[in-house]
Enzyme design. Structure first.
Site, PDB file in Angstrom:
ATOM      1  N   LYS A  74       0.838  -1.114   0.147  1.00 63.54           N
ATOM      2  CA  LYS A  74       0.166  -0.122   0.225  1.00 63.54           C
ATOM      3  C   LYS A  74       0.898   1.182   0.068  1.00 63.54           C
ATOM      4  CE  LYS A  74      -4.341  -1.436   2.280  1.00 63.54           C
ATOM      5  NZ  LYS A  74      -5.101  -1.422   3.256  1.00 63.54           N
TER       6      LYS A  74
ATOM      7  N   LYS B  91      -9.475 -11.830  -9.007  1.00 61.74           N
ATOM      8  CA  LYS B  91     -10.360 -11.887  -7.813  1.00 61.74           C
ATOM      9  C   LYS B  91     -11.569 -10.966  -7.951  1.00 61.74           C
ATOM     10  CE  LYS B  91      -9.465 -11.105  -3.200  1.00 61.74           C
ATOM     11  NZ  LYS B  91      -8.991 -11.167  -1.960  1.00 61.74           N
TER      12      LYS B  91
ATOM     13  N   LYS C 136     -13.952  -4.984  -4.522  1.00 58.39           N
ATOM     14  CA  LYS C 136     -14.564  -3.773  -4.663  1.00 58.39           C
ATOM     15  C   LYS C 136     -13.871  -2.758  -5.605  1.00 58.39           C
ATOM     16  CE  LYS C 136     -12.545  -2.885  -0.247  1.00 58.39           C
ATOM     17  NZ  LYS C 136     -12.477  -3.812   0.836  1.00 58.39           N
TER      18      LYS C 136
HETATM   19  P1  AMP Z   1     -12.162  -6.872   1.636  1.00 58.49           P
HETATM   20  O1  AMP Z   1     -13.414  -6.486   0.885  1.00 58.49           O
HETATM   21  O2  AMP Z   1     -11.018  -7.659   0.654  1.00 58.49           O
HETATM   22  O3  AMP Z   1     -11.760  -6.377   2.895  1.00 58.49           O
HETATM   23  O4  AMP Z   1     -12.376  -8.565   2.153  1.00 58.49           O
HETATM   24  C1  AMP Z   1     -13.440  -8.786   3.078  1.00 58.49           C
HETATM   25  C2  AMP Z   1     -13.197 -10.304   3.396  1.00 58.49           C
HETATM   26  O5  AMP Z   1     -13.861 -11.035   2.302  1.00 58.49           O
HETATM   27  C3  AMP Z   1     -11.910 -10.958   3.525  1.00 58.49           C
HETATM   28  O6  AMP Z   1     -12.260 -12.173   4.492  1.00 58.49           O
HETATM   29  C4  AMP Z   1     -11.655 -11.682   2.360  1.00 58.49           C
HETATM   30  O7  AMP Z   1     -11.098 -12.632   2.463  1.00 58.49           O
HETATM   31  C5  AMP Z   1     -13.074 -12.072   1.533  1.00 58.49           C
HETATM   32  N1  AMP Z   1     -12.992 -11.785   0.105  1.00 58.49           N
HETATM   33  C6  AMP Z   1     -12.856 -10.698  -0.511  1.00 58.49           C
HETATM   34  N2  AMP Z   1     -12.836 -10.878  -1.644  1.00 58.49           N
HETATM   35  C7  AMP Z   1     -13.099 -12.058  -1.970  1.00 58.49           C
HETATM   36  C8  AMP Z   1     -13.173 -12.910  -3.259  1.00 58.49           C
HETATM   37  N3  AMP Z   1     -13.298 -12.525  -4.546  1.00 58.49           N
HETATM   38  N4  AMP Z   1     -13.457 -14.263  -2.937  1.00 58.49           N
HETATM   39  C9  AMP Z   1     -13.462 -14.803  -1.945  1.00 58.49           C
HETATM   40  N5  AMP Z   1     -13.448 -13.845  -0.672  1.00 58.49           N
HETATM   41  C10 AMP Z   1     -13.317 -12.857  -0.731  1.00 58.49           C
END
Ligand code: AMP
Ligand code: TRP
Length: 337
Positions: free
Chosen positions: A115, A199, A202
């Site tokens: 980051k 992946k 957001k």
């Molecule tokens: P984040 O939105 O990246 O902060 O992720 C929040 C949670 O969602 C974390 O536990 C990630 O491991 C899970 N997560 C985020 N994106 C994915 C994805 N594409 N597939 C599976 N799990 C995800």
């Protein structure tokens, strides 16, 4: 009665809606774990401000994140779902832990390196540097045994264990429980519908590739019908050669509770159109009740805030007890009452 193991996890209030990856990769697992664990889930607004946030948006996203967790099945009368900044002990313990964290040690966190490299040194705050220490405070305040997180957070949980071990050795062996990370299943990784080798995220570049929990059902269906597949026309799981179809199969399987091979058999010899139509029904069927419940909760922000307040009280009670022990052991003079 045996005590259920204590579980802690946090989520950033970083978008207006959660996406299918968050739901399938994290939330479904948390929902299962809450019945077998004494679970604490925080919306980590203090972590969110380590990168710049618009104040009004941050407040709104905090409510929205909490509402979606409740709507998706986190039960706030059973699990403790609260907002991090409502419990001042997080900041207080983080300060103490900062003083036993090495500068080099914090500098080795790969998420910080990534980051800060992207942002440049001047745009990188000391808060971003200390982010993992605040996360350690979150976990240690609750004497947590189990921390379900994505792969990317494993290093932070390891730092948490190192800090707990160090504190215990210096100030008292029973101060902190050592937490174990539980890494979310790799099979539950969800990919972008338009770009199925990256992946679902957001910050994804293709709006049509992300299924938001709060999308209108017609929008969800449209995104699925337009999902990238391939030209061989066979509904078959093959992550390497058929990433698009494989991703759709994963989503279908998780949300319908059916195995991938059952689904492959059902759609053998039929086109992608039929398969996608059926998938759209499955996804809308799963998301629609969550969406309407979340919107209902957001319609009454006073009630939602009240609920979060009650949960913050419950969290504070546990957190204050740990913090009092820590203050005592490091030699802070007790304030006379
Ligand atoms: P984040 O939105 O990246 O902060 O992720 C929040 C949670 O969602 C974390 O536990 C990630 O491991 C899970 N997560 C985020 N994106 C994915 C994805 N594409 N597939 C599976 N799990 C995800
Ligand atoms: N840093 C975590 C993430 O971005 C969120 C988080 C904050 C967390 N505090 C936590 C996760 C404590 C588990 C335990 O996903």
């Amino acid at each position: 009665m045996t005590q259920k193991p204590r579980l802690y996890s946090g989520m950033q209030p970083s978008a207006d809606s959660l996406h299918a990856g968050n739901y399938i990769g994290a939330l479904l697992q948390w929902k299962d774990l809450q019945s077998t664990h004494d679970a604490f889930f925080s919306v980590v607004d203090m972590h969110a401000i380590t990168v710049s946030q618009d104040p009004a948006e941050l407040r709104e996203k905090t409510r929205r994140t909490a509402a979606q967790y409740i709507a998706a099945g986190i039960d706030p009368s059973n699990s403790t779902l609260y907002v991090q900044s409502h419990v001042p002990a997080h900041a207080e313990l983080a300060w103490v832990l900062n003083t036993i964290t090495g500068f080099g040690e914090a500098g080795r966190m790969t998420q910080f390196k990534d980051k800060s490299q992207k942002q440049g040194a001047d745009a990188t705050s000391v808060g971003l540097f200390a982010y993992p220490v605040l996360m350690a405070a979150d976990i240690l305040l609750y004497q947590t045994e189990v921390v379900p997180v994505g792969d990317d957070q494993k290093q932070h949980v390891e730092l948490t264990r190192d800090l707990a071990t160090r504190f215990n050795a210096r100030f008292g062996a029973d101060t902190f429980v050592l937490p174990e990370p539980v890494i979310q299943r790799e099979t539950a990784r969800i990919y972008d519908l338009q770009n199925p080798t990256s992946k679902m995220s957001k910050s994804g570049e293709t709006p049509a590739g992300i299924l938001w929990l709060l999308d209108e059902p017609s929008v969800t269906a449209k995104k699925i019908m337009r999902a990238v597949t391939d030209t061989d026309g066979e509904v078959r799981f093959d992550r390497e050669h058929k990433p698009g179809v494989s991703n759709l199969l994963t989503i279908f399987s998780v949300l319908s509770g059916r195995t991938i091979s059952e689904i492959e058999q059902e759609f053998a010899g039929r086109g992608y159109g039929d398969f996608k139509k059926a998938l759209a029904e499955v996804v809308v069927g799963a998301f629609e009740p969550i969406r309407s419940r979340a919107l209902e909760l957001l319609d009454d922000p006073a009630e939602l805030d009240r609920l979060l307040g009650v949960n913050a009280d419950r969290a504070s009670e546990v957190a204050e007890t740990t913090l009092a022990t820590v203050y005592d052991r490091i030699g802070f003079l007790r304030r006379a009452r």
